[in-house]
Scaffold this motif. Structure first.
Motif, PDB file in Angstrom:
ATOM      1  N   ARG A  21       0.895  -1.154  -0.013  1.00 23.31           N
ATOM      2  CA  ARG A  21       0.018   0.012  -0.040  1.00 23.31           C
ATOM      3  C   ARG A  21       0.962   1.181   0.156  1.00 23.31           C
ATOM      4  O   ARG A  21       1.918   1.249   0.738  1.00 23.31           O
TER       5      ARG A  21
ATOM      6  N   ARG B 284       1.128   5.227   0.848  1.00 23.45           N
ATOM      7  CA  ARG B 284       0.377   6.214   1.514  1.00 23.45           C
ATOM      8  C   ARG B 284       1.015   7.457   1.519  1.00 23.45           C
ATOM      9  O   ARG B 284       2.130   7.807   1.281  1.00 23.45           O
TER      10      ARG B 284
ATOM     11  N   ALA C 219      -3.872   0.773  -3.097  1.00 24.72           N
ATOM     12  CA  ALA C 219      -3.407  -0.624  -3.129  1.00 24.72           C
ATOM     13  C   ALA C 219      -2.654  -1.050  -4.159  1.00 24.72           C
ATOM     14  O   ALA C 219      -2.938  -0.810  -5.334  1.00 24.72           O
TER      15      ALA C 219
ATOM     16  N   ASP D 192      -9.370   2.676   5.057  1.00 28.65           N
ATOM     17  CA  ASP D 192      -8.422   2.627   4.318  1.00 28.65           C
ATOM     18  C   ASP D 192      -8.802   2.654   2.720  1.00 28.65           C
ATOM     19  O   ASP D 192      -8.388   3.461   1.990  1.00 28.65           O
TER      20      ASP D 192
ATOM     21  N   GLN E 196      -4.308   7.013  -0.016  1.00 25.96           N
ATOM     22  CA  GLN E 196      -3.708   5.367  -0.122  1.00 25.96           C
ATOM     23  C   GLN E 196      -3.804   4.647  -1.577  1.00 25.96           C
ATOM     24  O   GLN E 196      -4.952   5.112  -2.160  1.00 25.96           O
TER      25      GLN E 196
END
Length: 300
Positions: A58, A60, A88, A80, A86
């Protein structure tokens, strides 16, 4: 340019700006899809990291405190999947994610960008107009006025007060809290005049949230309003003057002689200066500035 393309979205960095585009797959959170593309200037970035996981990882991004009205409104309370900062990362793309992190970090060092708080918003906030129905009502915001309408789940005493409409100039602050466990959340507008300590269920200036799918979209409304209020760390924010009494939708557009006291004239002049600063900083478009200015002038 450093760029990573994923099903969850795309992040691209050109040395000055990080462009964040949400994915259009079914699993991408509704809040991110509604918010759309974000252009985050390097000056608004406090840090960036890649967190490896068992399946990919991930990315951030951490905005500087006070740089983004949305981050200011949610204060890290988004899940999230709903957090636009954020991304993935799929297996096999971790090297690309790490490269993007290195590029942003190097630019932060070269430009000597501080990681401390800002004294003004560096992002404009969500686009308006916005209208979200969730919990016990619907909130609409056009950049100048907030409108609250109630539904069948609204408590009777609160519903009996009818639809609430008030200008952004009458708002002291905005509070957003997501529901958690058995505790309901809310979106509350604290007015300069008429603030109440009533729980959201009974507060005519609040919408109670029950944890449904569209609840997080209320955070977008909170952010859009915050972007048009004085910055909490800016000069004069602490002693913001009380605006003139709110006008109802059917109030006369032009007051008669003597209707507005001298002190309210001063407050309206300050409001005009605030609007000018918001326009110059790019938070208000030319059309939004003209409409808001005209509304203030009508109150003299």
């Amino acid at each position: 340019m450093a760029e990573i393309l994923q099903k969850d979205g795309t992040w691209a960095f050109d040395g000055d700006t990080i462009r964040i585009v949400p994915g259009r797959e079914r699993g991408v959170h509704l809040l991110r899809q509604t918010l759309g593309e974000l252009a985050v200037p390097l000056a608004a970035v406090a840090g960036i990291a890649f967190e490896p996981g068992r399946k990919g990882g991930r990315l951030r991004l951490r905005p500087r405190d006070g740089a983004d009205p949305l981050a200011q409104a949610v204060r890290g309370r988004l899940p999230d999947g709903a957090d636009p900062y954020q991304l993935a990362v799929e297996p096999g793309r971790t090297g690309v994610a790490e490269y993007l992190v290195d590029e942003v970090r190097n630019a932060l060092l070269l430009e000597q960008v501080p990681d401390g708080p800002t004294d003004r918003y560096l992002l404009p906030g969500p686009a308006v107009p916005l209208s979200v129905g969730a919990g016990d009502g619907t909130v609409s915001f056009d950049g100048e006025w907030v409108r609250l309408e109630w539904n069948w789940m609204t408590e009777e005493g609160k519903k009996s007060a009818g639809t609430r409409t008030f200008p952004v100039g009458d708002i002291q602050s905005v509070e957003w809290l997501p529901s958690h466990g058995l505790e309901n959340g809310y979106l509350r507008f604290v007015l300069v005049k008429g603030a109440t300590k009533a729980p959201p269920k009974h507060d005519p200036h609040a919408i109670e949230l029950y944890g449904f799918k569209k609840d997080p979209l209320m955070a977008l409304v909170a952010a859009a309003v915050l972007a048009r209020l004085p910055h909490p760390s800016g000069a004069g924010a602490a002693d913001r003057p009380a605006p003139a009494a709110p006008l109802s939708a059917d109030a006369p557009a032009t007051p008669g002689p003597g209707d507005v006291p001298v002190s309210d004239h001063d407050a309206l002049l300050r409001r005009l200066r605030e609007l000018g600063e918001l326009h110059q900083s790019g938070i208000l478009t030319a059309e939004e500035f003209a409409a808001a200015k005209q509304a203030v002038l009508k109150r003299f």
